[in-house]
Design a protein around this motif. Sequence first.
Motif, PDB file in Angstrom:
ATOM      1  N   GLN A  53      49.265 -22.409  39.159  1.00 30.44           N
ATOM      2  CA  GLN A  53      51.000 -22.438  38.162  1.00 30.44           C
ATOM      3  C   GLN A  53      51.743 -21.775  39.257  1.00 30.44           C
ATOM      4  O   GLN A  53      52.888 -22.836  39.523  1.00 30.44           O
ATOM      5  CB  GLN A  53      50.989 -21.904  37.335  1.00 30.44           C
ATOM      6  CG  GLN A  53      51.004 -22.937  36.181  1.00 30.44           C
ATOM      7  CD  GLN A  53      51.008 -22.064  34.797  1.00 30.44           C
ATOM      8  OE1 GLN A  53      51.257 -20.585  34.486  1.00 30.44           O
ATOM      9  NE2 GLN A  53      50.667 -23.059  33.462  1.00 30.44           N
ATOM     10  N   GLU A  99      40.580 -27.023  27.940  1.00 31.67           N
ATOM     11  CA  GLU A  99      39.503 -25.870  27.508  1.00 31.67           C
ATOM     12  C   GLU A  99      38.231 -26.024  27.445  1.00 31.67           C
ATOM     13  O   GLU A  99      37.696 -26.936  27.285  1.00 31.67           O
ATOM     14  CB  GLU A  99      40.545 -26.183  26.056  1.00 31.67           C
ATOM     15  CG  GLU A  99      40.300 -25.333  25.045  1.00 31.67           C
ATOM     16  CD  GLU A  99      40.682 -25.406  23.846  1.00 31.67           C
ATOM     17  OE1 GLU A  99      41.588 -24.690  23.256  1.00 31.67           O
ATOM     18  OE2 GLU A  99      40.335 -26.782  23.003  1.00 31.67           O
ATOM     19  N   GLN A 109      44.767 -20.658  36.051  1.00 36.77           N
ATOM     20  CA  GLN A 109      46.064 -20.664  36.277  1.00 36.77           C
ATOM     21  C   GLN A 109      47.447 -20.011  36.621  1.00 36.77           C
ATOM     22  O   GLN A 109      48.203 -20.414  37.504  1.00 36.77           O
ATOM     23  CB  GLN A 109      46.742 -20.489  34.535  1.00 36.77           C
ATOM     24  CG  GLN A 109      47.717 -21.035  34.244  1.00 36.77           C
ATOM     25  CD  GLN A 109      47.302 -22.115  33.563  1.00 36.77           C
ATOM     26  OE1 GLN A 109      46.174 -22.702  33.991  1.00 36.77           O
ATOM     27  NE2 GLN A 109      47.799 -23.275  32.986  1.00 36.77           N
ATOM     28  N   TYR A 110      46.521 -18.291  37.446  1.00 35.60           N
ATOM     29  CA  TYR A 110      47.206 -17.916  38.318  1.00 35.60           C
ATOM     30  C   TYR A 110      47.308 -18.796  39.671  1.00 35.60           C
ATOM     31  O   TYR A 110      48.924 -18.986  40.332  1.00 35.60           O
ATOM     32  CB  TYR A 110      46.796 -16.890  38.833  1.00 35.60           C
ATOM     33  CG  TYR A 110      46.391 -15.276  37.792  1.00 35.60           C
ATOM     34  CD1 TYR A 110      47.793 -15.332  36.781  1.00 35.60           C
ATOM     35  CD2 TYR A 110      45.248 -14.654  37.350  1.00 35.60           C
ATOM     36  CE1 TYR A 110      46.933 -14.605  35.789  1.00 35.60           C
ATOM     37  CE2 TYR A 110      45.306 -13.874  36.881  1.00 35.60           C
ATOM     38  CZ  TYR A 110      45.977 -14.681  35.885  1.00 35.60           C
ATOM     39  OH  TYR A 110      45.890 -12.956  34.144  1.00 35.60           O
ATOM     40  N   VAL A 148      38.725 -13.095  40.050  1.00 37.48           N
ATOM     41  CA  VAL A 148      39.741 -13.896  39.300  1.00 37.48           C
ATOM     42  C   VAL A 148      40.095 -14.503  39.026  1.00 37.48           C
ATOM     43  O   VAL A 148      40.407 -15.364  38.034  1.00 37.48           O
ATOM     44  CB  VAL A 148      40.706 -12.017  39.071  1.00 37.48           C
ATOM     45  CG1 VAL A 148      42.085 -12.365  38.741  1.00 37.48           C
ATOM     46  CG2 VAL A 148      40.318 -11.050  39.174  1.00 37.48           C
ATOM     47  N   TYR A 189      37.982 -21.645  25.047  1.00 37.02           N
ATOM     48  CA  TYR A 189      38.301 -20.839  25.992  1.00 37.02           C
ATOM     49  C   TYR A 189      39.648 -21.390  27.276  1.00 37.02           C
ATOM     50  O   TYR A 189      39.051 -22.521  27.433  1.00 37.02           O
ATOM     51  CB  TYR A 189      37.346 -20.252  26.890  1.00 37.02           C
ATOM     52  CG  TYR A 189      37.957 -18.806  27.684  1.00 37.02           C
ATOM     53  CD1 TYR A 189      38.808 -18.326  27.786  1.00 37.02           C
ATOM     54  CD2 TYR A 189      37.644 -19.562  29.483  1.00 37.02           C
ATOM     55  CE1 TYR A 189      39.271 -17.324  28.647  1.00 37.02           C
ATOM     56  CE2 TYR A 189      38.163 -19.031  30.582  1.00 37.02           C
ATOM     57  CZ  TYR A 189      39.171 -18.218  30.249  1.00 37.02           C
ATOM     58  OH  TYR A 189      39.023 -17.394  30.931  1.00 37.02           O
ATOM     59  N   SER A 190      40.696 -21.559  26.707  1.00 35.77           N
ATOM     60  CA  SER A 190      41.936 -21.645  27.603  1.00 35.77           C
ATOM     61  C   SER A 190      41.373 -21.554  28.966  1.00 35.77           C
ATOM     62  O   SER A 190      42.584 -20.599  29.607  1.00 35.77           O
ATOM     63  CB  SER A 190      42.928 -21.806  26.639  1.00 35.77           C
ATOM     64  OG  SER A 190      44.166 -22.674  27.538  1.00 35.77           O
ATOM     65  N   TRP A 191      40.841 -22.851  29.899  1.00 35.07           N
ATOM     66  CA  TRP A 191      40.201 -22.336  31.054  1.00 35.07           C
ATOM     67  C   TRP A 191      41.653 -22.885  32.224  1.00 35.07           C
ATOM     68  O   TRP A 191      42.252 -21.835  32.953  1.00 35.07           O
ATOM     69  CB  TRP A 191      39.424 -23.158  31.680  1.00 35.07           C
ATOM     70  CG  TRP A 191      38.975 -22.606  33.028  1.00 35.07           C
ATOM     71  CD1 TRP A 191      38.773 -21.305  32.829  1.00 35.07           C
ATOM     72  CD2 TRP A 191      38.292 -23.463  34.148  1.00 35.07           C
ATOM     73  NE1 TRP A 191      38.292 -21.314  34.428  1.00 35.07           N
ATOM     74  CE2 TRP A 191      38.393 -22.344  34.813  1.00 35.07           C
ATOM     75  CE3 TRP A 191      38.175 -24.667  34.253  1.00 35.07           C
ATOM     76  CZ2 TRP A 191      37.908 -23.180  36.431  1.00 35.07           C
ATOM     77  CZ3 TRP A 191      37.831 -25.388  35.329  1.00 35.07           C
ATOM     78  CH2 TRP A 191      37.719 -24.367  36.571  1.00 35.07           C
ATOM     79  N   LEU A 192      42.040 -24.115  31.705  1.00 37.64           N
ATOM     80  CA  LEU A 192      43.345 -24.281  32.537  1.00 37.64           C
ATOM     81  C   LEU A 192      43.836 -25.021  31.775  1.00 37.64           C
ATOM     82  O   LEU A 192      44.197 -26.481  31.668  1.00 37.64           O
ATOM     83  CB  LEU A 192      42.507 -25.239  33.475  1.00 37.64           C
ATOM     84  CG  LEU A 192      43.072 -25.577  35.201  1.00 37.64           C
ATOM     85  CD1 LEU A 192      43.878 -24.486  35.875  1.00 37.64           C
ATOM     86  CD2 LEU A 192      42.113 -26.180  35.847  1.00 37.64           C
ATOM     87  N   GLU A 193      45.337 -24.275  31.253  1.00 42.40           N
ATOM     88  CA  GLU A 193      46.080 -25.402  30.084  1.00 42.40           C
ATOM     89  C   GLU A 193      46.996 -26.876  30.757  1.00 42.40           C
ATOM     90  O   GLU A 193      46.751 -27.839  30.409  1.00 42.40           O
ATOM     91  CB  GLU A 193      47.257 -24.397  29.232  1.00 42.40           C
ATOM     92  CG  GLU A 193      46.203 -23.750  28.961  1.00 42.40           C
ATOM     93  CD  GLU A 193      47.948 -22.575  27.749  1.00 42.40           C
ATOM     94  OE1 GLU A 193      48.944 -22.713  27.422  1.00 42.40           O
ATOM     95  OE2 GLU A 193      46.889 -21.310  27.894  1.00 42.40           O
ATOM     96  N   LEU A 203      37.673 -17.284  36.489  1.00 42.89           N
ATOM     97  CA  LEU A 203      37.760 -17.344  35.607  1.00 42.89           C
ATOM     98  C   LEU A 203      39.632 -17.294  34.680  1.00 42.89           C
ATOM     99  O   LEU A 203      39.679 -17.603  33.773  1.00 42.89           O
ATOM    100  CB  LEU A 203      38.447 -15.737  35.519  1.00 42.89           C
ATOM    101  CG  LEU A 203      36.895 -15.056  35.128  1.00 42.89           C
ATOM    102  CD1 LEU A 203      36.645 -13.820  34.745  1.00 42.89           C
ATOM    103  CD2 LEU A 203      35.855 -15.839  34.100  1.00 42.89           C
ATOM    104  N   LYS A 204      40.713 -17.227  35.512  1.00 40.03           N
ATOM    105  CA  LYS A 204      42.399 -17.866  35.552  1.00 40.03           C
ATOM    106  C   LYS A 204      43.112 -18.650  36.430  1.00 40.03           C
ATOM    107  O   LYS A 204      43.293 -17.743  37.323  1.00 40.03           O
ATOM    108  CB  LYS A 204      42.751 -16.462  35.040  1.00 40.03           C
ATOM    109  CG  LYS A 204      42.910 -15.262  33.708  1.00 40.03           C
ATOM    110  CD  LYS A 204      43.204 -16.402  32.390  1.00 40.03           C
ATOM    111  CE  LYS A 204      43.054 -16.130  31.312  1.00 40.03           C
ATOM    112  NZ  LYS A 204      43.934 -17.156  30.111  1.00 40.03           N
TER     113      LYS A 204
END
Lengths: 469, 471
Positions: B460, A74, B456-457, B450, A65-69, B453-454
């Motif tokens: 970035q 990963e 990246q939001y 959220v 699961y790509s969590w934090l590219e 889990l992500k």
Amino acid sequence: MTDIFPLLLLLPLLGCLFILFAKKNDNNSFHVVLFTLLSNLAVIVRLLTQINRDNNDLQSFHIAYSWLESKGIELVMDANLFSLLVLLGIYVAFIIAVVGLTPQQRKNKSQMLLGLYFVWNVTGLLCANDMVSFYIFFAGMLIPLFLLIGLYGNIKKNSTLYLFFAFNYAGILCLLTAMLFVYKYHQGNVELQDIALIKMPAGAAVVVWTSVCMAFISRIPIWPFHYWISSINSGLRSSLVYVMTNMLPLTGLYGFLRFWQITIPKGILPFVPVVEIFGIMTMLFIALIGLSHKDFLQKLFSYNTVYYLLFLLTTIMLPEAYIINIAYSLITFLIVNSSLTVLDLWAENACEENNCDYRGILAYMPRLAVIFAFFVLVAVGLPLSAMFWNNFVLISAFFRTSFTQGLLMMIAICIISTALLYELFIMRDATNKNPVIEIEDISDTKVAFLMAVIVFLFVSFFNPLWFAF
Amino acid sequence: MLESIIYLSPLIVLLSSIFILMFSEHNEEEQYRCFKFSKIMMITAFVFTVIFYNKPLIAEVTSGNQYTLLFECLLYGGSLALLYLSRKWFASMGMSGYTFCGGIFVALLFGSLLIRSSNLLLSVVCCVFMMMGNYALLKGITIKKEFNSDRVYLFAMVFCILLLAMALLVLYQYTDSFDYTQIREVLSANTRNIWLFAAVAAMLTVLMFMLGLAPLHFWFTETLGGTVLPVFAYFIIVPICACWGGFIRFNTEAILPFSENLYLFYKTIALISITLGALGACSVQNVRKILAYGTVYHWGIVLLVMQSFSLNAVNTGVIYILVYLLAMYGICACLFGLKIKGEYLFMLGEFEGAAYKRPYISAMMTIFIFSLLGIPPFLGFFGVFSALSYLAEHDSFYQFGYIMLMLIVLSYAYVQIIKNLYFEKSKENFDRADSGIYTAVLINALLMIVIMLKPQYLLQDVYKMIESLFL
């Protein structure tokens, strides 16, 4: 092949969600937990059947699961033969512990929720294949355990509870330190088997491996860290919480197994003899303490510690080939440990309900007595399960490596076995007759359930993976 | 001309709201209307702020970019959430909410100006008015008079105004301008000037006083320990956003040439904050004080990470602030949901057995506390991970170790709260919590899930926003 593998992690979480919205004070939560555990057990068995046994490589199921590219993180989950075997033992142990709960305890929603959340963390830990996910699950299991021990541990002293938290929290921070150092030198997340291959300065390597060792030792009751775990065990009267507490050293042991898969890292090599000496001394020390205790659960705790240390020393001292023997041993060890806990708590409850003496209680409960005796005999190492063969292999390997060390380990195991057998004798000793004439024995359903466990263990003596291959 | 007036619309809305609240009849029966009016005006101002985020509010002394938008969003978001939570408090206590709403509008007005300010004089004015607004809140909304927090704050405020005046005079003497760019040029040419260093230090001291960093934390911990819950939540959430926004901007735009001279200053302040925050939290029995000391500790980490004020350092610091604010907002919402016979709780002993009576609120509070300790899988882990990985990457190993050590110390105080919530028998009947509290807690929890889990939001987008400060 990997289609059903994600279910292993999803089902406990779904179960937690169901329990969260379940009604208070009824058996719904209990049923959800039992259903989840049984479903996951079925998934594990199914996965085991898909593994090619003849292949020497530990074949694995893999999801990522790509969590934090942007940070190169990963999360990789990977279950191989070893982790599936240990998971099998864990799930059966949990099912036994859940079945062993009293009707009142089964209605306890918070206990069920936290128990299942703990199971999710343990499952995640055993499937984690990279540093970050390993850390997340390793740290995550502290919360349910701390809350459950605080709620049901009957701990009188505030300091004991805090010390338990502080020791584990310090362990978590140690692993975080190791993780961040590895992250610094690798510039991203790294799979566990590759950690030893990362090039870093000698000083950094010492920090990383010392932190890793401290993190895992904080969970194994090795001297001088043994106090906190023994102090929280004394008041536990819930089979689920007791089994969970005894699962904690397993996570430390598993950590060592995963991090030292190939060879002991150079950074930590000079300290290995110290760990060996401390390990063996603790085995002897804890075995003697077990002999002196009057409470069966305390003896069982000592027994667990001695065996966990045996497995730890196997990881450190013996070649990699013996790891699979640890897995086979662990299945039986976990099941026996859980069964004995449940049986002892049933016996104690019968004593409390009938206001009678604990000594000789088994004389009035013949069905419980037979089952109890079987599990004690398995625990002490008689040829009744796969544990006999695998412990035989491990201990003979120790004798080959170093006769003195093998001898000292054997003495420790003999002492703790004597302690368990003596307790069996005490519980069956009817010389001091209780005033009560009749004590209700365990129900038919419970007998049937435990007989199934006994058959499972006994057949494993002939073929450890009879259910899969 | 018309264009400038349109760009000023957020300020006009906020200013007019303050005047309307000041001159309207302070009637307890009009509570509902007061909060509804404040909410509408605040949302209007927020919408205008977002629309005109990159336009100057006041030409030549302010400038807007994505960075200012980020902090203004935090400021408005926190204020709206606070308004939502506090309405029931004022209704249940039978107190007028006009002063409180007015105070929030003052903080919003001068806070957003401070964030957008590119002029030292304007920043100083904003600081002074924000401090006066804070004082008005402390003086105006009190129940118990056990501690003269308002008086302590007044003395400290007067001292801060003197420091600001001195900083202004000295900097003007050398630069002939209050513009950040001019100041930066003069500072880069005079990095060894002791008077300029003193002036910069004085300005920073005031900002750090407003943030509650040690050793100027005394007002922060004492005030928050003794004040009413809405004011506590206000101090924990609202002015903090504006102060950090202004502080970072002042450091990156005006005094960056001095950053090497300030290393030791920042490091000392940060380490003192971390130490006093962790030790202080363990030494008190008042839950709000524990949280206030915890805040001092967390701000110490933020300062330690940001001391170089490079892009990565600021990015890490801001992520830590965001994570902290989310957890703290959740805790405040939980505190609003726990009361006994109409009384909101202060002391550890009052929380005994809350989990048996209010299980969901207690569970969420526990989760937010664990989040503050950085235990995964909660969002706080992400903040701790970012901060510590930044320190490790920059070979700050001693600071890294010290933060960890103090985190273990701080955990004692947080564990005490959890212990009282869960492991003690309930002696009192807790009042029924309003459904709004559950909604607030749930939204907060969902937001955290959220982001976890992500992430990246968070990473970035925040990075891009912070980047605009360095362009």
